[in-house]
Motif scaffolding. Structure first.
Motif, PDB file in Angstrom:
ATOM      1  N   GLU A  20      43.539  45.128  56.082  1.00 17.89           N
ATOM      2  CA  GLU A  20      44.475  46.397  55.773  1.00 17.89           C
ATOM      3  C   GLU A  20      45.113  46.162  54.306  1.00 17.89           C
ATOM      4  N   LEU A  21      45.610  44.784  54.176  1.00 22.76           N
ATOM      5  CA  LEU A  21      46.154  44.393  52.761  1.00 22.76           C
ATOM      6  C   LEU A  21      45.099  44.880  51.694  1.00 22.76           C
ATOM      7  N   VAL A  22      43.918  44.364  51.753  1.00 23.51           N
ATOM      8  CA  VAL A  22      42.792  44.482  50.624  1.00 23.51           C
ATOM      9  C   VAL A  22      42.669  46.166  50.540  1.00 23.51           C
ATOM     10  N   GLN A  24      44.645  48.551  50.999  1.00 23.95           N
ATOM     11  CA  GLN A  24      45.932  49.005  50.552  1.00 23.95           C
ATOM     12  C   GLN A  24      46.052  48.442  48.872  1.00 23.95           C
ATOM     13  N   GLY A  25      45.263  47.920  48.378  1.00 22.75           N
ATOM     14  CA  GLY A  25      45.444  47.324  47.253  1.00 22.75           C
ATOM     15  C   GLY A  25      46.560  46.439  46.995  1.00 22.75           C
ATOM     16  N   ARG A  26      46.970  45.593  47.690  1.00 23.35           N
ATOM     17  CA  ARG A  26      48.127  44.833  47.680  1.00 23.35           C
ATOM     18  C   ARG A  26      47.382  43.362  47.502  1.00 23.35           C
ATOM     19  N   VAL A  27      46.130  43.005  46.955  1.00 18.08           N
ATOM     20  CA  VAL A  27      45.959  41.632  46.412  1.00 18.08           C
ATOM     21  C   VAL A  27      45.278  41.626  44.887  1.00 18.08           C
ATOM     22  N   PHE A  28      46.028  40.706  44.439  1.00 23.51           N
ATOM     23  CA  PHE A  28      45.946  40.689  42.893  1.00 23.51           C
ATOM     24  C   PHE A  28      45.655  39.134  42.341  1.00 23.51           C
ATOM     25  N   ARG A  29      44.675  39.112  41.494  1.00 26.47           N
ATOM     26  CA  ARG A  29      44.130  38.034  40.731  1.00 26.47           C
ATOM     27  C   ARG A  29      45.239  37.390  39.954  1.00 26.47           C
ATOM     28  N   LEU A  30      45.776  36.233  40.120  1.00 31.13           N
ATOM     29  CA  LEU A  30      47.117  35.927  39.144  1.00 31.13           C
ATOM     30  C   LEU A  30      46.093  35.232  37.828  1.00 31.13           C
ATOM     31  N   TYR A  31      46.304  36.090  36.924  1.00 33.10           N
ATOM     32  CA  TYR A  31      45.768  35.747  35.523  1.00 33.10           C
ATOM     33  C   TYR A  31      46.663  34.613  34.905  1.00 33.10           C
ATOM     34  N   ALA A  78      43.336  37.781  53.007  1.00 33.54           N
ATOM     35  CA  ALA A  78      43.166  38.759  52.144  1.00 33.54           C
ATOM     36  C   ALA A  78      42.684  38.493  50.900  1.00 33.54           C
ATOM     37  N   ALA A  79      43.194  37.419  50.246  1.00 31.82           N
ATOM     38  CA  ALA A  79      42.902  36.972  49.084  1.00 31.82           C
ATOM     39  C   ALA A  79      41.148  36.434  48.978  1.00 31.82           C
ATOM     40  N   LEU A  80      41.039  35.662  50.111  1.00 34.01           N
ATOM     41  CA  LEU A  80      39.719  35.260  50.275  1.00 34.01           C
ATOM     42  C   LEU A  80      38.650  36.456  50.149  1.00 34.01           C
ATOM     43  N   ILE A  81      39.093  37.525  50.862  1.00 31.23           N
ATOM     44  CA  ILE A  81      38.160  38.624  50.874  1.00 31.23           C
ATOM     45  C   ILE A  81      37.876  39.308  49.438  1.00 31.23           C
ATOM     46  N   VAL A  82      39.021  39.386  48.589  1.00 29.62           N
ATOM     47  CA  VAL A  82      38.870  39.869  47.359  1.00 29.62           C
ATOM     48  C   VAL A  82      38.232  38.983  46.600  1.00 29.62           C
ATOM     49  N   HIS A  83      38.500  37.632  46.613  1.00 28.15           N
ATOM     50  CA  HIS A  83      37.778  36.479  45.962  1.00 28.15           C
ATOM     51  C   HIS A  83      36.211  36.321  46.017  1.00 28.15           C
ATOM     52  N   GLU A  84      35.873  36.642  47.233  1.00 34.66           N
ATOM     53  CA  GLU A  84      34.489  36.754  47.565  1.00 34.66           C
ATOM     54  C   GLU A  84      33.593  38.077  47.073  1.00 34.66           C
ATOM     55  N   ARG A  85      34.551  39.062  47.200  1.00 36.87           N
ATOM     56  CA  ARG A  85      33.760  40.437  46.791  1.00 36.87           C
ATOM     57  C   ARG A  85      33.772  40.337  45.250  1.00 36.87           C
ATOM     58  N   ALA A  86      34.691  39.757  44.543  1.00 35.21           N
ATOM     59  CA  ALA A  86      34.621  39.655  43.144  1.00 35.21           C
ATOM     60  C   ALA A  86      33.533  38.739  42.613  1.00 35.21           C
ATOM     61  N   GLU A  87      33.180  37.424  43.504  1.00 37.41           N
ATOM     62  CA  GLU A  87      31.940  36.669  43.210  1.00 37.41           C
ATOM     63  C   GLU A  87      30.786  37.274  43.485  1.00 37.41           C
ATOM     64  N   LYS A  88      30.709  37.981  44.328  1.00 36.75           N
ATOM     65  CA  LYS A  88      29.613  38.808  44.832  1.00 36.75           C
ATOM     66  C   LYS A  88      29.157  39.691  43.850  1.00 36.75           C
ATOM     67  N   GLY A  89      30.105  40.541  43.215  1.00 35.67           N
ATOM     68  CA  GLY A  89      30.013  41.575  42.223  1.00 35.67           C
ATOM     69  C   GLY A  89      29.572  40.912  40.769  1.00 35.67           C
ATOM     70  N   ALA A  90      30.115  39.860  40.742  1.00 34.73           N
ATOM     71  CA  ALA A  90      30.121  39.314  39.159  1.00 34.73           C
ATOM     72  C   ALA A  90      28.713  39.095  38.679  1.00 34.73           C
ATOM     73  N   GLY A  91      27.772  38.664  39.608  1.00 30.67           N
ATOM     74  CA  GLY A  91      26.388  38.652  39.174  1.00 30.67           C
ATOM     75  C   GLY A  91      25.587  39.689  38.965  1.00 30.67           C
TER      76      GLY A  91
END
Length: 127
Positions: A20-22, A24-31, A78-91
């Motif tokens: 639900e947090l993901v 709702q767009g409540r997870v952000f990469r800390l640049y 939630a952060a892990l879900i976003v992180h894994e999605r970003a890694e999957k989409g990166a390549g």
């Protein structure tokens, strides 16, 4: 150590809340942060720092309950879900948008029949 049914239910509930947090767009990469650092904002607007590599989160649930049980809190999940999605989409190369289907073309006879049917229903409804 085996997980009890109560602990399994708690993990399932945390996972659902993480999704639900993901959504709702409540997870952000800390640049500018460290490797794997994310910020997760809960429903009350409180932000927690999460590191997906270590699985650490600054929330009280992670500090007091999850660490004892050896599980992740909803923020870390939630952060892990976003992180894994970003890694999957990166390549993957960006996909071109799918062409829009052409609108169906009706013959004049079909249009006339549809208009007659609509008129008949309207008259039935009125009278």
């Amino acid at each position: 150590m085996a997980m009890t049914a109560k602990q399994a239910k708690a993990v399932a509930e945390r996972y659902q809340k993480a999704v639900e947090l993901v959504e709702q767009g409540r997870v952000f990469r800390l640049y500018g942060g460290g490797e794997g650092d994310y910020v997760v904002v809960n429903g009350d607007g409180v932000a927690y720092l999460v590191n997906v590599i270590s699985g650490e989160c600054a929330c009280p649930d992670a500090q007091y309950r999850c660490s004892k049980l050896g599980i992740l809190c909803k923020h870390a999940l939630a952060a892990l879900i976003v992180h894994e999605r970003a890694e999957k989409g990166a390549g993957e190369p960006p996909q071109p948008p799918a062409p829009e289907p052409e609108p169906a073309r009706l013959s004049r006879i079909e249009v006339d029949l549809m208009e007659e049917e609509q008129a008949r229903r309207l008259l039935e409804h009125l009278f």
